[in-house]
Design a protein around this motif. Structure first.
Motif, short mmCIF file in Angstrom:
data_model
loop_
_atom_site.label_atom_id
_atom_site.label_comp_id
_atom_site.label_asym_id
_atom_site.label_seq_id
_atom_site.Cartn_x
_atom_site.Cartn_y
_atom_site.Cartn_z
N PRO A 110 -4.15 5.88 0.66
CA PRO A 110 -2.84 6.15 0.07
C PRO A 110 -2.50 7.64 0.18
N HIS A 111 -1.30 8.01 -0.25
CA HIS A 111 -0.88 9.40 -0.19
C HIS A 111 -1.66 10.26 -1.17
N GLY A 112 -1.91 9.71 -2.38
CA GLY A 112 -2.48 10.54 -3.43
C GLY A 112 -1.44 11.54 -3.92
N VAL A 113 -1.87 12.48 -4.74
CA VAL A 113 -0.93 13.49 -5.24
C VAL A 113 -0.70 14.57 -4.19
N LEU A 193 4.17 9.20 -6.53
CA LEU A 193 4.57 8.96 -7.91
C LEU A 193 3.73 7.86 -8.56
N ASP A 194 3.02 7.08 -7.77
CA ASP A 194 2.15 6.02 -8.30
C ASP A 194 0.67 6.37 -8.14
N ALA A 195 0.39 7.63 -7.75
CA ALA A 195 -1.00 8.04 -7.52
C ALA A 195 -1.68 8.37 -8.83
N ARG A 196 -2.58 7.51 -9.26
CA ARG A 196 -3.36 7.75 -10.47
C ARG A 196 -4.68 6.98 -10.33
N TYR A 200 -4.20 0.94 -6.67
CA TYR A 200 -4.32 0.53 -5.26
C TYR A 200 -2.99 -0.05 -4.79
N THR A 201 -1.92 0.53 -5.27
CA THR A 201 -0.57 0.11 -4.90
C THR A 201 -0.07 0.98 -3.76
N HIS A 331 -7.60 -5.45 -5.59
CA HIS A 331 -7.12 -5.70 -4.24
C HIS A 331 -5.89 -4.82 -3.97
N LEU A 332 -5.58 -4.64 -2.70
CA LEU A 332 -4.40 -3.85 -2.36
C LEU A 332 -3.13 -4.60 -2.76
N GLU A 333 -2.16 -3.85 -3.26
CA GLU A 333 -0.86 -4.42 -3.61
C GLU A 333 0.21 -3.65 -2.82
N PHE A 334 1.02 -4.40 -2.10
CA PHE A 334 2.07 -3.78 -1.28
C PHE A 334 3.43 -3.93 -1.96
#
Length: 335
Positions: A110-113, A193-196, A200-201, A331-334
């Motif tokens: 993911p992007h992360g912060v 904005l969802d990186a926490r 795993y979104t 699991h990954l969520e798209f």
């Protein structure tokens, strides 16, 4: 006579590691502003000619971020990045060979912060990219906005960063000699904005431009998942529909960058600050997905390749998650 230096003590190594991470965080949070301020301020001093000459050079060189950038290998190999690598630590894992006669398009998740894994693995040699993938030259895409900042643009290009536009991507992917890879953080600033920790979104369900680009150039797609990328910072709660999330989206539309409100540890204490936690990041590079070249692919063809990419990314995540302490029920969520 050979001079031997005593190895650094563990406390000294940890201080150097922390210092390297602090300068990296500062480079993205404050260096751009400092470069702009310095460029303007020099015009009002006896050194005004420095800014004037740079402005002329900047105009002549304005297309370079879209033409493959200008990497400086001695900076990519700096010991500073090795200290930063060891701070977390960051590891790059290869699961398949890449043919240096071909070009590749890599999707990073993911992007992360602050995309620490993407920076270390593709903009430096600290994790040994050139050793793992001999004959392959990595490029990482970054928002074009950052390349409009004097001096800072040259710092970015020195590591192999290129502008995030179609012209820039095509320039790398269409090189006939092969041996180039273009890494794109697909979720982009919005995904930050969802990186926490424990998230795993991925913002990927409707992001298909990179797939169309791969088909148009006949470039294999390579999925990448960076385990631990989201664990470096805590983020202020901002659920969808909240006033904070709406404000962040509005600022993103205006400025082109997202502004996650994050925090972690401090330099001299561990309770609060902007220095990331010491948590391991393991970036796993998947196997290439062959793509048949077509100048103008249909929506159905793009959707088919996109679905195959999602499946391969899920397989990569499920195959390796147990090694990196991801719970079995995650699991990954798209979206």
């Amino acid at each position: 006579m050979k001079v031997e230096f005593a190895p650094l003590s563990v406390p000294m190594q940890r201080r150097l590691q922390t210092a390297s991470v602090v300068q990296w965080v500062f480079s993205f949070l404050g260096l751009a502003q400092c470069c702009t301020a310095a460029f303007i301020a020099l015009f009002f001093t006896r050194f005004w000619l420095v800014s004037a000459l740079y402005a002329a050079w900047w105009f002549i060189d304005r297309e370079k971020p879209s033409k493959g950038g200008r990497r400086i290998n001695c900076l990519r190999n700096s010991i500073v990045w090795r200290y930063m690598r060891d701070y977390f630590p960051i590891t790059l894992v290869k699961t398949a060979e890449l043919d240096p006669r071909q070009n590749y398009l890599m999707g990073f998740h993911p992007h992360g912060v602050l995309a620490a894994g993407a920076f270390i693995n593709f903009c430096t040699e600290a994790s040994g990219f050139s050793t793992l993938f001999p004959g392959i030259t990595p490029h990482l895409m970054m928002l074009s906005l950052w390349f409009r900042i004097p001096f800072f643009r040259d710092y970015l290009m020195s590591g192999g960063l290129v502008s995030s536009n179609k012209e820039s991507a095509s320039y790398v992917l269409k090189r006939p000699e092969g041996g180039n890879t273009l890494a794109i953080i697909i979720g982009g600033a919005q995904e930050a904005l969802d990186a926490r920790p424990g998230s795993y979104t991925l913002l990927l369900k409707n992001r298909k431009g990179f797939v169309r680009l791969a088909i148009e150039h006949g470039t294999p797609l390579v999925p990448i998942f960076s385990f631990g990328e989201n664990d470096l910072f805590e983020q202020v709660r901002n659920p969808k529909g909240s006033w904070l999330r709406q404000l962040q989206h509005r600022l993103q539309q205006i400025m082109g960058i997202s502004l996650p409100l994050f925090h972690a540890r401090g330099i001299f204490q561990y309770s609060f600050g902007l220095v990331p936690y010491r948590r391991p990041i393991c970036t796993v590079v998947g196997k290439p997905i062959p793509v048949q070249r077509k100048h103008r692919p249909s929506e159905e063809e793009v959707d088919r390749v996109h679905q195959k990419y999602l499946n391969e990314l899920c397989n990569l995540f499920e195959e390796h998650k147990a090694k990196y302490n991801v719970p079995e029920d995650k699991h990954l969520e798209f979206i």
